[in-house]
Scaffold this active site. Structure first.
Site, PDB file in Angstrom:
ATOM      1  N   TYR A 184     -68.554 -43.896  -6.488  1.00 19.91           N
ATOM      2  CA  TYR A 184     -68.307 -44.759  -5.332  1.00 19.91           C
ATOM      3  C   TYR A 184     -67.875 -46.145  -5.798  1.00 19.91           C
ATOM      4  O   TYR A 184     -66.875 -46.703  -5.332  1.00 19.91           O
ATOM      5  CB  TYR A 184     -69.593 -44.845  -4.488  1.00 19.91           C
ATOM      6  CG  TYR A 184     -69.418 -45.556  -3.166  1.00 19.91           C
ATOM      7  CD1 TYR A 184     -68.836 -44.907  -2.085  1.00 19.91           C
ATOM      8  CD2 TYR A 184     -69.835 -46.873  -3.003  1.00 19.91           C
ATOM      9  CE1 TYR A 184     -68.667 -45.564  -0.871  1.00 19.91           C
ATOM     10  CE2 TYR A 184     -69.666 -47.533  -1.798  1.00 19.91           C
ATOM     11  CZ  TYR A 184     -69.091 -46.871  -0.732  1.00 19.91           C
ATOM     12  OH  TYR A 184     -68.917 -47.530   0.470  1.00 19.91           O
ATOM     13  N   SER A 190     -65.908 -52.194  -0.562  1.00 20.79           N
ATOM     14  CA  SER A 190     -67.354 -52.228  -0.345  1.00 20.79           C
ATOM     15  C   SER A 190     -67.892 -53.350  -1.225  1.00 20.79           C
ATOM     16  O   SER A 190     -67.205 -53.795  -2.152  1.00 20.79           O
ATOM     17  CB  SER A 190     -67.958 -50.887  -0.800  1.00 20.79           C
ATOM     18  OG  SER A 190     -69.354 -50.987  -0.932  1.00 20.79           O
TER      19      SER A 190
HETATM   20  P1  NAD Z   1     -69.071 -42.812   8.398  1.00 19.74           P
HETATM   21  O1  NAD Z   1     -69.447 -41.654   7.535  1.00 19.74           O
HETATM   22  O2  NAD Z   1     -70.017 -43.279   9.430  1.00 19.74           O
HETATM   23  O3  NAD Z   1     -67.629 -42.555   9.034  1.00 19.74           O
HETATM   24  C1  NAD Z   1     -66.563 -42.186   8.198  1.00 19.74           C
HETATM   25  C2  NAD Z   1     -65.531 -41.414   8.974  1.00 19.74           C
HETATM   26  O4  NAD Z   1     -64.497 -41.049   8.033  1.00 19.74           O
HETATM   27  C3  NAD Z   1     -66.077 -40.122   9.572  1.00 19.74           C
HETATM   28  O5  NAD Z   1     -65.565 -39.969  10.886  1.00 19.74           O
HETATM   29  C4  NAD Z   1     -65.538 -39.034   8.628  1.00 19.74           C
HETATM   30  O6  NAD Z   1     -65.318 -37.781   9.287  1.00 19.74           O
HETATM   31  C5  NAD Z   1     -64.221 -39.660   8.169  1.00 19.74           C
HETATM   32  N1  NAD Z   1     -63.772 -39.147   6.876  1.00 19.74           N
HETATM   33  C6  NAD Z   1     -64.473 -39.067   5.720  1.00 19.74           C
HETATM   34  N2  NAD Z   1     -63.723 -38.507   4.758  1.00 19.74           N
HETATM   35  C7  NAD Z   1     -62.523 -38.234   5.318  1.00 19.74           C
HETATM   36  C8  NAD Z   1     -61.335 -37.639   4.825  1.00 19.74           C
HETATM   37  N3  NAD Z   1     -61.246 -37.180   3.564  1.00 19.74           N
HETATM   38  N4  NAD Z   1     -60.266 -37.536   5.650  1.00 19.74           N
HETATM   39  C9  NAD Z   1     -60.353 -37.968   6.940  1.00 19.74           C
HETATM   40  N5  NAD Z   1     -61.469 -38.500   7.466  1.00 19.74           N
HETATM   41  C10 NAD Z   1     -62.538 -38.640   6.659  1.00 19.74           C
HETATM   42  O7  NAD Z   1     -68.776 -44.017   7.367  1.00 19.74           O
HETATM   43  P2  NAD Z   1     -68.658 -45.594   7.602  1.00 19.74           P
HETATM   44  O8  NAD Z   1     -69.946 -46.205   7.233  1.00 19.74           O
HETATM   45  O9  NAD Z   1     -68.040 -45.879   8.920  1.00 19.74           O
HETATM   46  O10 NAD Z   1     -67.652 -45.922   6.422  1.00 19.74           O
HETATM   47  C11 NAD Z   1     -66.274 -46.180   6.623  1.00 19.74           C
HETATM   48  C12 NAD Z   1     -65.743 -46.805   5.348  1.00 19.74           C
HETATM   49  O11 NAD Z   1     -66.473 -47.997   5.089  1.00 19.74           O
HETATM   50  C13 NAD Z   1     -65.883 -45.949   4.104  1.00 19.74           C
HETATM   51  O12 NAD Z   1     -64.749 -46.101   3.275  1.00 19.74           O
HETATM   52  C14 NAD Z   1     -67.110 -46.530   3.424  1.00 19.74           C
HETATM   53  O13 NAD Z   1     -67.127 -46.302   2.037  1.00 19.74           O
HETATM   54  C15 NAD Z   1     -66.956 -47.984   3.761  1.00 19.74           C
HETATM   55  N6  NAD Z   1     -68.176 -48.769   3.674  1.00 19.74           N
HETATM   56  C16 NAD Z   1     -69.162 -48.617   4.579  1.00 19.74           C
HETATM   57  C17 NAD Z   1     -70.300 -49.399   4.461  1.00 19.74           C
HETATM   58  C18 NAD Z   1     -71.427 -49.305   5.448  1.00 19.74           C
HETATM   59  O14 NAD Z   1     -72.408 -49.994   5.251  1.00 19.74           O
HETATM   60  N7  NAD Z   1     -71.320 -48.515   6.489  1.00 19.74           N
HETATM   61  C19 NAD Z   1     -70.439 -50.325   3.409  1.00 19.74           C
HETATM   62  C20 NAD Z   1     -69.393 -50.446   2.510  1.00 19.74           C
HETATM   63  C21 NAD Z   1     -68.260 -49.679   2.655  1.00 19.74           C
END
Ligand code: NAD
Length: 260
Positions: A155, A142
């Site tokens: 985080y 991130s």
């Molecule tokens: P989201 O919450 O929209 O989707 C995450 C998915 O991961 C969900 O389907 C959830 O059920 C699954 N999940 C969560 N914990 C889990 C576990 N312990 N075991 C199995 N499945 C699990 O999130 P997102 O925004 O798509 O984020 C995905 C990744 O990207 C994460 O690691 C997040 O930290 C990172 N990220 C996202 C952003 C953003 O702006 N969206 C920015 C930086 C980093």
């Protein structure tokens, strides 16, 4: 990428689901892992409708459970006989709170999922890739893995750790044809980020979103498909020599210092 096999964790929605669509459009067979079985099933149905030639299996697993990770890797090898790509994407944000007030149980949960989940994925997938003398891994860090983010200590700690583990995997397994990188998304509009805006301004999450977007040089949030394009490249044979990097996908926002 026909006959290539990718595992995607957190595949049911957000960045994981967008990457699944992108990789399926390039002909890759997919193993979708998530702990939300209902959304995982919906994701599989949609992908199978759009990409009937692609073979897709789903595995319900919590990535913070080592046995469950070992199982998704074993199951993939049983069904497909190989693993070309791992998108180590599942993660949670935790709560927004100052460092000294942060709930310790939530802190540990964030570390268990974001740090240990990514570690377990590499621990069990890398030996399979070593046998093949080929593999591509993308870990999801991130901008919080490059910089501090107010009120998100666990985080930020977990995502810096993801970036660090990525460097080590690149150093230790490059000789086996395994290239490992991390991505550092900024604010990409997924269910996780929509939830964060609700926490920031419960009365008017849309106002929080609009205000946040104004800080970005592009004056908008990112789209999951924009992240997926980079992930697909890093997970493909087209990436021949990029390894150990944490690549920001944030419209340039992490370069800002002071007002802009
Ligand atoms: P989201 O919450 O929209 O989707 C995450 C998915 O991961 C969900 O389907 C959830 O059920 C699954 N999940 C969560 N914990 C889990 C576990 N312990 N075991 C199995 N499945 C699990 O999130 P997102 O925004 O798509 O984020 C995905 C990744 O990207 C994460 O690691 C997040 O930290 C990172 N990220 C996202 C952003 C953003 O702006 N969206 C920015 C930086 C980093």
């Amino acid at each position: 990428m026909k006959n290539r096999v990718a595992i995607i964790t957190g595949a049911a929605m957000g960045l994981g689901f967008a990457a699944a669509k992108e990789l399926a459009s390039e002909g890759m067979d997919l193993v979708l892992v998530d702990y939300n079985d209902k959304s995982l099933n919906d994701a599989q149905v949609e992908l199978e409708k759009d990409f009937p030639a692609v073979k897709i299996i789903t595995i319900v697993a919590d990535v913070s459970n080592e046995e469950a990770v070992k199982n998704y890797v074993d199951e993939t090898v049983k069904v497909f006989g190989r693993i070309d790509a791992l998108y180590n994407n599942a993660g949670i944000e935790g709560k927004q709170a100052g460092m000294t007030e942060y709930d310790v149980d939530v802190f540990k949960k964030v570390i268990d999922i974001n740090l240990m989940g990514v570690y377990y994925g590499m621990r069990y997938v890398i030996p399979v890739m070593q046998e093949q003398k080929y593999g591509r891994i993308v870990n999801v860090a991130s901008v919080g893995g490059i910089r501090g983010v107010l009120n998100q200590t666990p985080y930020v700690a977990s995502k810096h750790a993801v970036s660090g583990m990525t460097k080590n995997a690149a150093l230790e397994y490059g000789r086996d044809g395994i290239l490992t990188n991390a991505i550092a998304p900024g604010a990409i509009l997924t269910p996780m980020v929509a939830e964060a805006f609700k926490q920031v301004n419960p009365e008017d999450p849309q106002a929080a979103e609009t205000e946040y977007a104004q800080r970005n040089p592009t004056k908008r949030l990112g789209k999951p498909e924009e992240v997926a394009k980079l992930v697909a490249f890093l997970l493909s044979e087209d990436n021949g020599y990029v390894s150990g990097q944490t690549i920001a996908v944030d419209g340039g926002e992490s370069n800002i210092y002071g007002n802009s």
